[in-house]
Design a protein around this motif. Structure first.
Motif, PDB file in Angstrom:
ATOM      1  N   ALA A 124       0.845  -1.194   0.000  1.00 39.91           N
ATOM      2  CA  ALA A 124       0.000   0.000   0.000  1.00 39.91           C
ATOM      3  C   ALA A 124       0.882   1.245   0.000  1.00 39.91           C
ATOM      4  CB  ALA A 124      -0.918   0.011   1.213  1.00 39.91           C
ATOM      5  N   PHE A 125       0.440   2.257  -0.754  1.00 36.73           N
ATOM      6  CA  PHE A 125       1.088   3.560  -0.805  1.00 36.73           C
ATOM      7  C   PHE A 125       0.030   4.628  -0.529  1.00 36.73           C
ATOM      8  CE2 PHE A 125       3.742   1.097  -3.770  1.00 36.73           C
ATOM      9  CZ  PHE A 125       5.020   1.421  -3.331  1.00 36.73           C
ATOM     10  N   SER A 126       0.364   5.603   0.284  1.00 39.63           N
ATOM     11  CA  SER A 126      -0.496   6.762   0.496  1.00 39.63           C
ATOM     12  C   SER A 126       0.035   7.871  -0.394  1.00 39.63           C
ATOM     13  CB  SER A 126      -0.457   7.177   1.969  1.00 39.63           C
ATOM     14  OG  SER A 126      -1.249   8.318   2.169  1.00 39.63           O
ATOM     15  N   VAL A 127      -0.854   8.452  -1.224  1.00 44.47           N
ATOM     16  CA  VAL A 127      -0.428   9.487  -2.168  1.00 44.47           C
ATOM     17  C   VAL A 127      -1.201  10.776  -1.899  1.00 44.47           C
ATOM     18  CG1 VAL A 127       0.294   7.826  -3.922  1.00 44.47           C
ATOM     19  CG2 VAL A 127      -2.061   8.648  -3.909  1.00 44.47           C
ATOM     20  N   PRO A 128      -0.689  11.919  -2.337  1.00 49.36           N
ATOM     21  CA  PRO A 128      -1.346  13.213  -2.085  1.00 49.36           C
ATOM     22  C   PRO A 128      -2.778  13.255  -2.632  1.00 49.36           C
ATOM     23  CG  PRO A 128       0.850  13.548  -2.971  1.00 49.36           C
ATOM     24  CD  PRO A 128       0.566  12.086  -3.071  1.00 49.36           C
ATOM     25  N   PRO A 129      -3.626  14.114  -2.023  1.00 51.79           N
ATOM     26  CA  PRO A 129      -5.033  14.172  -2.423  1.00 51.79           C
ATOM     27  C   PRO A 129      -5.280  15.006  -3.693  1.00 51.79           C
ATOM     28  CG  PRO A 129      -4.661  15.640  -0.592  1.00 51.79           C
ATOM     29  CD  PRO A 129      -3.377  14.929  -0.840  1.00 51.79           C
ATOM     30  N   VAL A 130      -4.627  14.650  -4.765  1.00 53.20           N
ATOM     31  CA  VAL A 130      -4.855  15.280  -6.065  1.00 53.20           C
ATOM     32  C   VAL A 130      -5.033  14.177  -7.099  1.00 53.20           C
ATOM     33  CG1 VAL A 130      -3.587  17.406  -5.580  1.00 53.20           C
ATOM     34  CG2 VAL A 130      -2.375  15.464  -6.516  1.00 53.20           C
ATOM     35  N   GLU A 131      -5.833  14.464  -8.109  1.00 58.95           N
ATOM     36  CA  GLU A 131      -6.026  13.458  -9.145  1.00 58.95           C
ATOM     37  C   GLU A 131      -4.747  13.365  -9.964  1.00 58.95           C
ATOM     38  OE1 GLU A 131      -9.388  12.373 -12.400  1.00 58.95           O
ATOM     39  OE2 GLU A 131      -9.902  13.196 -10.453  1.00 58.95           O
ATOM     40  N   GLN A 132      -4.163  12.177 -10.004  1.00 59.71           N
ATOM     41  CA  GLN A 132      -2.856  12.002 -10.620  1.00 59.71           C
ATOM     42  C   GLN A 132      -2.743  10.580 -11.164  1.00 59.71           C
ATOM     43  OE1 GLN A 132      -0.256  14.321 -10.871  1.00 59.71           O
ATOM     44  NE2 GLN A 132       0.676  12.743 -12.125  1.00 59.71           N
ATOM     45  N   ASN A 133      -2.023  10.421 -12.262  1.00 62.96           N
ATOM     46  CA  ASN A 133      -1.760   9.091 -12.829  1.00 62.96           C
ATOM     47  C   ASN A 133      -0.482   8.526 -12.234  1.00 62.96           C
ATOM     48  OD1 ASN A 133      -3.992   9.169 -14.512  1.00 62.96           O
ATOM     49  ND2 ASN A 133      -2.865  10.140 -16.167  1.00 62.96           N
ATOM     50  N   TYR A 134      -0.496   7.226 -11.990  1.00 58.24           N
ATOM     51  CA  TYR A 134       0.666   6.529 -11.438  1.00 58.24           C
ATOM     52  C   TYR A 134       0.897   5.251 -12.213  1.00 58.24           C
ATOM     53  CZ  TYR A 134       0.462   9.591  -7.362  1.00 58.24           C
ATOM     54  OH  TYR A 134       0.470  10.677  -6.533  1.00 58.24           O
ATOM     55  N   ARG A 135       2.162   4.859 -12.278  1.00 55.28           N
ATOM     56  CA  ARG A 135       2.548   3.583 -12.876  1.00 55.28           C
ATOM     57  C   ARG A 135       3.090   2.717 -11.730  1.00 55.28           C
ATOM     58  NH1 ARG A 135       6.127   5.007 -16.898  1.00 55.28           N
ATOM     59  NH2 ARG A 135       4.345   5.368 -18.230  1.00 55.28           N
ATOM     60  N   VAL A 136       2.538   1.514 -11.598  1.00 55.81           N
ATOM     61  CA  VAL A 136       2.937   0.600 -10.523  1.00 55.81           C
ATOM     62  C   VAL A 136       3.609  -0.600 -11.179  1.00 55.81           C
ATOM     63  CG1 VAL A 136       2.159  -0.697  -8.506  1.00 55.81           C
ATOM     64  CG2 VAL A 136       0.882   1.317  -9.242  1.00 55.81           C
ATOM     65  N   LYS A 137       4.798  -0.940 -10.677  1.00 58.58           N
ATOM     66  CA  LYS A 137       5.557  -2.059 -11.244  1.00 58.58           C
ATOM     67  C   LYS A 137       5.832  -3.066 -10.133  1.00 58.58           C
ATOM     68  CE  LYS A 137       9.942  -3.132 -13.510  1.00 58.58           C
ATOM     69  NZ  LYS A 137      11.222  -2.582 -13.967  1.00 58.58           N
ATOM     70  N   ALA A 138       5.578  -4.345 -10.430  1.00 59.05           N
ATOM     71  CA  ALA A 138       5.843  -5.428  -9.481  1.00 59.05           C
ATOM     72  C   ALA A 138       6.878  -6.365 -10.088  1.00 59.05           C
ATOM     73  CB  ALA A 138       4.565  -6.193  -9.175  1.00 59.05           C
ATOM     74  N   SER A 139       7.859  -6.756  -9.267  1.00 58.14           N
ATOM     75  CA  SER A 139       8.875  -7.707  -9.726  1.00 58.14           C
ATOM     76  C   SER A 139       9.301  -8.579  -8.555  1.00 58.14           C
ATOM     77  CB  SER A 139      10.076  -6.967 -10.320  1.00 58.14           C
ATOM     78  OG  SER A 139      10.632  -6.112  -9.353  1.00 58.14           O
ATOM     79  N   GLN A 144       8.533 -12.883 -13.967  1.00 58.17           N
ATOM     80  CA  GLN A 144       8.581 -11.752 -14.892  1.00 58.17           C
ATOM     81  C   GLN A 144       7.942 -10.525 -14.255  1.00 58.17           C
ATOM     82  OE1 GLN A 144       6.578 -12.910 -18.477  1.00 58.17           O
ATOM     83  NE2 GLN A 144       8.228 -14.222 -19.184  1.00 58.17           N
ATOM     84  N   SER A 145       8.532  -9.360 -14.489  1.00 60.72           N
ATOM     85  CA  SER A 145       7.974  -8.104 -13.973  1.00 60.72           C
ATOM     86  C   SER A 145       6.689  -7.761 -14.717  1.00 60.72           C
ATOM     87  CB  SER A 145       8.965  -6.962 -14.156  1.00 60.72           C
ATOM     88  OG  SER A 145      10.136  -7.224 -13.438  1.00 60.72           O
ATOM     89  N   GLU A 146       5.852  -6.990 -14.045  1.00 59.78           N
ATOM     90  CA  GLU A 146       4.598  -6.554 -14.666  1.00 59.78           C
ATOM     91  C   GLU A 146       4.319  -5.114 -14.239  1.00 59.78           C
ATOM     92  OE1 GLU A 146      -0.086  -7.914 -14.772  1.00 59.78           O
ATOM     93  OE2 GLU A 146       1.400  -9.325 -13.989  1.00 59.78           O
ATOM     94  N   GLU A 147       3.812  -4.294 -15.178  1.00 60.95           N
ATOM     95  CA  GLU A 147       3.483  -2.895 -14.899  1.00 60.95           C
ATOM     96  C   GLU A 147       2.015  -2.639 -15.184  1.00 60.95           C
ATOM     97  OE1 GLU A 147       5.709   0.223 -16.752  1.00 60.95           O
ATOM     98  OE2 GLU A 147       7.637  -0.658 -16.173  1.00 60.95           O
ATOM     99  N   LYS A 148       1.413  -1.751 -14.358  1.00 65.71           N
ATOM    100  CA  LYS A 148       0.032  -1.328 -14.574  1.00 65.71           C
ATOM    101  C   LYS A 148      -0.070   0.144 -14.249  1.00 65.71           C
ATOM    102  CE  LYS A 148      -2.225  -5.711 -13.843  1.00 65.71           C
ATOM    103  NZ  LYS A 148      -3.305  -6.437 -13.208  1.00 65.71           N
ATOM    104  N   GLU A 149      -1.033   0.836 -14.906  1.00 69.51           N
ATOM    105  CA  GLU A 149      -1.276   2.250 -14.630  1.00 69.51           C
ATOM    106  C   GLU A 149      -2.610   2.397 -13.919  1.00 69.51           C
ATOM    107  OE1 GLU A 149      -0.649   5.392 -17.275  1.00 69.51           O
ATOM    108  OE2 GLU A 149       1.164   4.526 -18.132  1.00 69.51           O
ATOM    109  N   THR A 150      -2.664   3.401 -13.036  1.00 67.45           N
ATOM    110  CA  THR A 150      -3.896   3.705 -12.304  1.00 67.45           C
ATOM    111  C   THR A 150      -3.962   5.207 -12.068  1.00 67.45           C
ATOM    112  OG1 THR A 150      -5.237   3.149 -10.379  1.00 67.45           O
ATOM    113  CG2 THR A 150      -2.871   3.352 -10.009  1.00 67.45           C
ATOM    114  N   THR A 151      -5.160   5.704 -11.835  1.00 73.80           N
ATOM    115  CA  THR A 151      -5.366   7.119 -11.535  1.00 73.80           C
ATOM    116  C   THR A 151      -5.841   7.244 -10.098  1.00 73.80           C
ATOM    117  OG1 THR A 151      -5.976   7.533 -13.828  1.00 73.80           O
ATOM    118  CG2 THR A 151      -6.605   9.202 -12.219  1.00 73.80           C
TER     119      THR A 151
END
Length: 169
Positions: A124-139, A144-151
């Motif tokens: 879990a990550f806590s992020v600032p209270p603004v609408e923002q796009n993020y890319r999350v990568k798991a490895s 194999q690594s995998e990436e996903k985007e979320t807003t």
């Protein structure tokens, strides 16, 4: 606070017997004495209540407190980006490395935030209270690594789930 005093009488009886024997060659005398004592105790019973002045004060201050509470709720809450990392056939991956990167419209690079999944594969990550796009990568090692985007939306939780496949040799 109102206090009511009640008088209760408790009678305690103590009996003491004293026996005196006088013996003479012809006469035996016995004397018995009984003493009784009574004590009075005062017991106070407290009744709690609010006096009218306090009620009026509470009545006047309650709406002000409710208005202040509404103003505090107007503040935006931080967003949370959380998720779980799995491997086939659905087992959690403990110790997987998670990287969170802010995707900015102006192209400015931001230092990525990193974390490691717990024993249940969660992060879990806590992020600032603004609408923002993020890319999350798991490895993870051997997968194999995998990436996903979320807003991120203020005050909301975004769940991101990964299913990592075995690395090809």
């Amino acid at each position: 606070m109102m206090t009511t005093t009640m008088m209760t009488t408790t009678m305690t009886t103590t009996t003491m017997t004293t026996t005196t024997m006088t013996t003479s060659p012809m006469m035996i005398t016995t004397t018995a004495k009984t003493v009784t004592t009574t004590r009075k105790r005062k017991k106070t019973k407290k009744k709690t209540g609010t006096n009218p002045g306090r009620r009026a004060l509470l009545f006047l201050l309650l709406p002000a407190g409710l208005l202040a509470a509404d103003k505090k709720q107007d503040k935006k809450l931080a967003a949370v980006i959380a998720g779980t990392v799995f491997r086939n056939p659905g087992f959690a991956v403990a110790g997987a490395e998670i990287e969170l990167l802010e995707v900015r419209a102006d192209g400015k690079k931001v230092k990525p935030r990193k974390s490691v999944t717990d024993a249940r594969g969660e992060f879990a990550f806590s992020v600032p209270p603004v609408e923002q796009n993020y890319r999350v990568k798991a490895s993870a090692k051997g997968l194999q690594s995998e990436e996903k985007e979320t807003t991120a939306t203020p005050g909301a939780r975004m769940d991101v789930f990964f299913t990592l496949k075995p690395a090809t040799p």
